[in-house]
Scaffold this motif. Structure first.
Motif, PDB file in Angstrom:
ATOM      1  N   ILE A  58       0.790  -1.453   0.107  1.00 28.06           N
ATOM      2  CA  ILE A  58      -0.066  -0.081  -0.074  1.00 28.06           C
ATOM      3  C   ILE A  58       0.901   1.210   0.071  1.00 28.06           C
ATOM      4  O   ILE A  58       1.710   1.384   1.018  1.00 28.06           O
ATOM      5  CB  ILE A  58      -0.944  -0.098   1.416  1.00 28.06           C
ATOM      6  N   PRO A  59       0.825   2.037  -1.092  1.00 24.22           N
ATOM      7  CA  PRO A  59       1.743   3.119  -1.044  1.00 24.22           C
ATOM      8  C   PRO A  59       0.886   4.585  -0.501  1.00 24.22           C
ATOM      9  O   PRO A  59      -0.455   4.168  -0.405  1.00 24.22           O
ATOM     10  CB  PRO A  59       2.012   3.193  -2.617  1.00 24.22           C
ATOM     11  N   ASP A  60       1.470   5.531  -0.276  1.00 29.70           N
ATOM     12  CA  ASP A  60       0.857   6.712  -0.176  1.00 29.70           C
ATOM     13  C   ASP A  60       0.510   6.914   1.466  1.00 29.70           C
ATOM     14  O   ASP A  60      -0.438   6.070   1.979  1.00 29.70           O
ATOM     15  CB  ASP A  60      -0.421   7.008  -0.940  1.00 29.70           C
ATOM     16  N   SER A  61       1.106   8.144   2.214  1.00 32.30           N
ATOM     17  CA  SER A  61       0.909   7.880   3.547  1.00 32.30           C
ATOM     18  C   SER A  61      -0.712   8.325   3.951  1.00 32.30           C
ATOM     19  O   SER A  61      -1.169   7.600   4.886  1.00 32.30           O
ATOM     20  CB  SER A  61       1.654   9.049   4.155  1.00 32.30           C
ATOM     21  N   MET A  62      -1.477   8.967   3.220  1.00 30.29           N
ATOM     22  CA  MET A  62      -2.805   9.038   3.534  1.00 30.29           C
ATOM     23  C   MET A  62      -3.419   7.886   3.255  1.00 30.29           C
ATOM     24  O   MET A  62      -4.376   7.653   3.965  1.00 30.29           O
ATOM     25  CB  MET A  62      -3.263  10.533   2.604  1.00 30.29           C
ATOM     26  N   ALA A  63      -3.301   7.210   2.307  1.00 30.35           N
ATOM     27  CA  ALA A  63      -4.104   5.712   1.993  1.00 30.35           C
ATOM     28  C   ALA A  63      -3.551   4.993   3.453  1.00 30.35           C
ATOM     29  O   ALA A  63      -4.560   4.161   3.691  1.00 30.35           O
ATOM     30  CB  ALA A  63      -3.690   5.377   0.722  1.00 30.35           C
ATOM     31  N   ILE A  64      -2.325   5.055   3.744  1.00 29.11           N
ATOM     32  CA  ILE A  64      -1.985   3.985   4.653  1.00 29.11           C
ATOM     33  C   ILE A  64      -2.755   4.468   5.941  1.00 29.11           C
ATOM     34  O   ILE A  64      -3.395   3.526   6.708  1.00 29.11           O
ATOM     35  CB  ILE A  64      -0.409   4.161   4.735  1.00 29.11           C
ATOM     36  N   LEU A  65      -2.740   5.690   6.297  1.00 27.37           N
ATOM     37  CA  LEU A  65      -3.343   6.017   7.612  1.00 27.37           C
ATOM     38  C   LEU A  65      -4.920   5.894   7.522  1.00 27.37           C
ATOM     39  O   LEU A  65      -5.220   5.323   8.516  1.00 27.37           O
ATOM     40  CB  LEU A  65      -3.156   7.782   7.810  1.00 27.37           C
ATOM     41  N   ALA A  66      -5.544   5.953   6.440  1.00 23.30           N
ATOM     42  CA  ALA A  66      -6.962   5.838   6.312  1.00 23.30           C
ATOM     43  C   ALA A  66      -7.318   4.272   6.530  1.00 23.30           C
ATOM     44  O   ALA A  66      -8.019   3.754   7.332  1.00 23.30           O
ATOM     45  CB  ALA A  66      -7.448   6.404   5.022  1.00 23.30           C
ATOM     46  N   PHE A  67      -6.528   3.356   6.006  1.00 22.06           N
ATOM     47  CA  PHE A  67      -6.519   2.095   5.991  1.00 22.06           C
ATOM     48  C   PHE A  67      -6.160   1.506   7.413  1.00 22.06           C
ATOM     49  O   PHE A  67      -7.101   0.969   8.106  1.00 22.06           O
ATOM     50  CB  PHE A  67      -5.301   1.517   5.140  1.00 22.06           C
ATOM     51  N   TYR A  77     -13.898   8.226  12.511  1.00 20.70           N
ATOM     52  CA  TYR A  77     -15.094   7.953  12.611  1.00 20.70           C
ATOM     53  C   TYR A  77     -15.570   6.890  11.471  1.00 20.70           C
ATOM     54  O   TYR A  77     -15.134   6.747  10.329  1.00 20.70           O
ATOM     55  CB  TYR A  77     -15.789   9.299  12.289  1.00 20.70           C
ATOM     56  N   PRO A  78     -16.630   6.604  11.760  1.00 21.21           N
ATOM     57  CA  PRO A  78     -17.047   5.106  10.760  1.00 21.21           C
ATOM     58  C   PRO A  78     -17.538   5.771   9.358  1.00 21.21           C
ATOM     59  O   PRO A  78     -17.910   6.731   9.257  1.00 21.21           O
ATOM     60  CB  PRO A  78     -18.398   4.593  11.413  1.00 21.21           C
ATOM     61  N   ALA A  79     -17.062   4.861   8.169  1.00 23.50           N
ATOM     62  CA  ALA A  79     -17.218   5.286   7.115  1.00 23.50           C
ATOM     63  C   ALA A  79     -18.936   5.611   6.869  1.00 23.50           C
ATOM     64  O   ALA A  79     -19.734   4.761   7.452  1.00 23.50           O
ATOM     65  CB  ALA A  79     -16.905   4.292   6.088  1.00 23.50           C
ATOM     66  N   GLY A  80     -19.199   6.602   6.015  1.00 23.52           N
ATOM     67  CA  GLY A  80     -20.657   6.942   5.744  1.00 23.52           C
ATOM     68  C   GLY A  80     -21.444   7.602   6.913  1.00 23.52           C
ATOM     69  O   GLY A  80     -22.515   7.966   6.855  1.00 23.52           O
ATOM     70  N   THR A  81     -20.572   8.370   7.958  1.00 27.65           N
ATOM     71  CA  THR A  81     -21.191   9.235   8.783  1.00 27.65           C
ATOM     72  C   THR A  81     -20.745  10.461   8.439  1.00 27.65           C
ATOM     73  O   THR A  81     -19.809  10.784   7.946  1.00 27.65           O
ATOM     74  CB  THR A  81     -20.622   8.929  10.420  1.00 27.65           C
ATOM     75  N   VAL A  82     -21.560  11.578   8.846  1.00 26.54           N
ATOM     76  CA  VAL A  82     -21.252  12.734   8.705  1.00 26.54           C
ATOM     77  C   VAL A  82     -19.804  12.955   9.367  1.00 26.54           C
ATOM     78  O   VAL A  82     -18.910  13.977   8.781  1.00 26.54           O
ATOM     79  CB  VAL A  82     -22.289  13.683   9.283  1.00 26.54           C
ATOM     80  N   GLU A  83     -19.688  12.860  10.540  1.00 27.09           N
ATOM     81  CA  GLU A  83     -18.442  12.823  11.200  1.00 27.09           C
ATOM     82  C   GLU A  83     -17.074  12.363  10.274  1.00 27.09           C
ATOM     83  O   GLU A  83     -16.118  13.037  10.274  1.00 27.09           O
ATOM     84  CB  GLU A  83     -18.346  12.300  12.276  1.00 27.09           C
ATOM     85  N   ARG A  84     -17.442  11.472   9.589  1.00 27.56           N
ATOM     86  CA  ARG A  84     -16.001  10.930   8.828  1.00 27.56           C
ATOM     87  C   ARG A  84     -16.021  11.720   7.508  1.00 27.56           C
ATOM     88  O   ARG A  84     -14.898  12.094   7.160  1.00 27.56           O
ATOM     89  CB  ARG A  84     -16.833   9.457   8.249  1.00 27.56           C
ATOM     90  N   GLN A  87     -14.313  14.536   8.963  1.00 34.57           N
ATOM     91  CA  GLN A  87     -12.855  14.080   9.046  1.00 34.57           C
ATOM     92  C   GLN A  87     -11.850  14.203   7.812  1.00 34.57           C
ATOM     93  O   GLN A  87     -10.961  14.737   7.707  1.00 34.57           O
ATOM     94  CB  GLN A  87     -12.657  12.823   9.805  1.00 34.57           C
ATOM     95  N   ASP A  88     -12.513  13.557   6.916  1.00 36.51           N
ATOM     96  CA  ASP A  88     -12.050  13.537   5.461  1.00 36.51           C
ATOM     97  C   ASP A  88     -11.625  14.712   4.992  1.00 36.51           C
ATOM     98  O   ASP A  88     -10.779  15.247   4.164  1.00 36.51           O
ATOM     99  CB  ASP A  88     -12.963  12.679   4.542  1.00 36.51           C
ATOM    100  N   ALA A  89     -12.623  15.781   5.191  1.00 39.70           N
ATOM    101  CA  ALA A  89     -12.560  17.067   4.657  1.00 39.70           C
ATOM    102  C   ALA A  89     -11.218  18.085   5.462  1.00 39.70           C
ATOM    103  O   ALA A  89     -10.502  18.578   4.567  1.00 39.70           O
ATOM    104  CB  ALA A  89     -13.639  18.014   4.972  1.00 39.70           C
ATOM    105  N   TRP A  90     -11.008  17.505   6.653  1.00 35.69           N
ATOM    106  CA  TRP A  90      -9.946  18.153   7.275  1.00 35.69           C
ATOM    107  C   TRP A  90      -8.616  17.624   6.686  1.00 35.69           C
ATOM    108  O   TRP A  90      -7.671  18.494   6.406  1.00 35.69           O
ATOM    109  CB  TRP A  90      -9.969  17.723   8.882  1.00 35.69           C
ATOM    110  N   LEU A  95      -3.766  18.658   3.307  1.00 31.07           N
ATOM    111  CA  LEU A  95      -2.962  17.945   2.060  1.00 31.07           C
ATOM    112  C   LEU A  95      -2.969  19.132   1.108  1.00 31.07           C
ATOM    113  O   LEU A  95      -1.888  19.555   0.402  1.00 31.07           O
ATOM    114  CB  LEU A  95      -3.377  16.663   1.459  1.00 31.07           C
ATOM    115  N   ASP A  96      -4.016  19.870   0.633  1.00 30.93           N
ATOM    116  CA  ASP A  96      -4.158  20.781  -0.264  1.00 30.93           C
ATOM    117  C   ASP A  96      -3.595  22.078   0.341  1.00 30.93           C
ATOM    118  O   ASP A  96      -2.812  22.828  -0.314  1.00 30.93           O
ATOM    119  CB  ASP A  96      -5.495  20.930  -0.598  1.00 30.93           C
ATOM    120  N   GLU A  97      -4.036  22.564   1.433  1.00 26.40           N
ATOM    121  CA  GLU A  97      -3.545  23.869   1.909  1.00 26.40           C
ATOM    122  C   GLU A  97      -2.204  24.050   2.429  1.00 26.40           C
ATOM    123  O   GLU A  97      -1.630  24.968   2.854  1.00 26.40           O
ATOM    124  CB  GLU A  97      -4.680  24.467   2.793  1.00 26.40           C
ATOM    125  N   ILE A  98      -1.614  22.779   3.231  1.00 22.31           N
ATOM    126  CA  ILE A  98      -0.642  22.908   4.134  1.00 22.31           C
ATOM    127  C   ILE A  98       0.481  22.166   3.216  1.00 22.31           C
ATOM    128  O   ILE A  98       1.547  22.529   3.026  1.00 22.31           O
ATOM    129  CB  ILE A  98      -0.724  22.219   5.593  1.00 22.31           C
TER     130      ILE A  98
END
Length: 195
Positions: A58-67, A77-84, A87-90, A95-98
């Motif tokens: 599994i490459p890519d740090s973000m993919a690894i962290l999510a896995f 937070y569980p997949a499919g929840t508003v909290e998740r 979280q993904d938006a953060w 990744l985009d802004e920093i």
């Protein structure tokens, strides 16, 4: 289940090591730099980090962290929840802004061939980083980005904070300094750093 991490502590692999320490999961670290024979033997991309789990790369740090977060049901937070979704938006925002600004400055410092570097891009990256970081910290909801619970984007942002310091980017607001101190004080952070 066994985890093998390819990379070095002073790369994005640190995020993966820190996450594994937070999760209390055993792992092996294979010290390998980008494009090294060790990393190319497991991933033709030649990028670090790489996680090998059950024989799968599994490459890519973000993919690894999510896995890892999903697999162990922690720091997420569980997949499919508003909290998740929040979280993904953060995560994507960091990744985009920093991170993208840090990576652009790095490429124009030591990654790209010298004749392709544009050193004049670095002041703009630093200024935008500081603006974005100030907004992010103003929107943080507590001791962690999402309030009382540490999640994947906290690992991303704290790692970027160390990268920024090494790259001589602005320190950002006082709240960010407090945030970094709190996260770096965690036993899992210290254990990963000691590798």
């Amino acid at each position: 289940m066994s985890y093998t991490v390819y990379g070095t502590v002073n790369s994005r692999a640190f995020r993966v090591l820190w996450m594994l320490e937070e999760l209390g999961q055993p792992y092996e670290l294979v010290k390998a730099g980008p494009q090294s024979p060790e990393i190319r033997a497991v991933s033709p991309l030649g990028k670090v980090p790489v996680l090998v789990v059950d024989g799968v790369v599994i490459p890519d740090s973000m993919a690894i962290l999510a896995f890892l977060a999903d697999r162990h049901g922690a720091m997420t937070y569980p997949a499919g929840t508003v909290e998740r979704a929040r979280q993904d938006a953060w995560s994507y925002r960091i990744l985009d802004e920093i991170e993208s600004l840090l990576w652009t400055a790095s490429k124009h410092t030591f990654v790209l061939p010298e004749d392709e570097r544009v050193p004049d891009v670095k002041p703009a990256c630093r200024a935008e980083y500081e603006r974005n970081l100030t907004r992010i910290m103003a929107e943080a909801e507590g001791p962690f980005l999402m309030g009382e619970t540490m999640t994947v984007p906290d690992i991303l942002l704290a790692h970027c904070g160390g990268w920024a310091r090494a790259a001589k980017f602005p320190d950002g607001p006082e709240a960010f300094g407090d945030y970094l101190k709190r996260l770096r004080g965690r036993e899992a952070f210290k254990a990963a750093a000691a590798r």
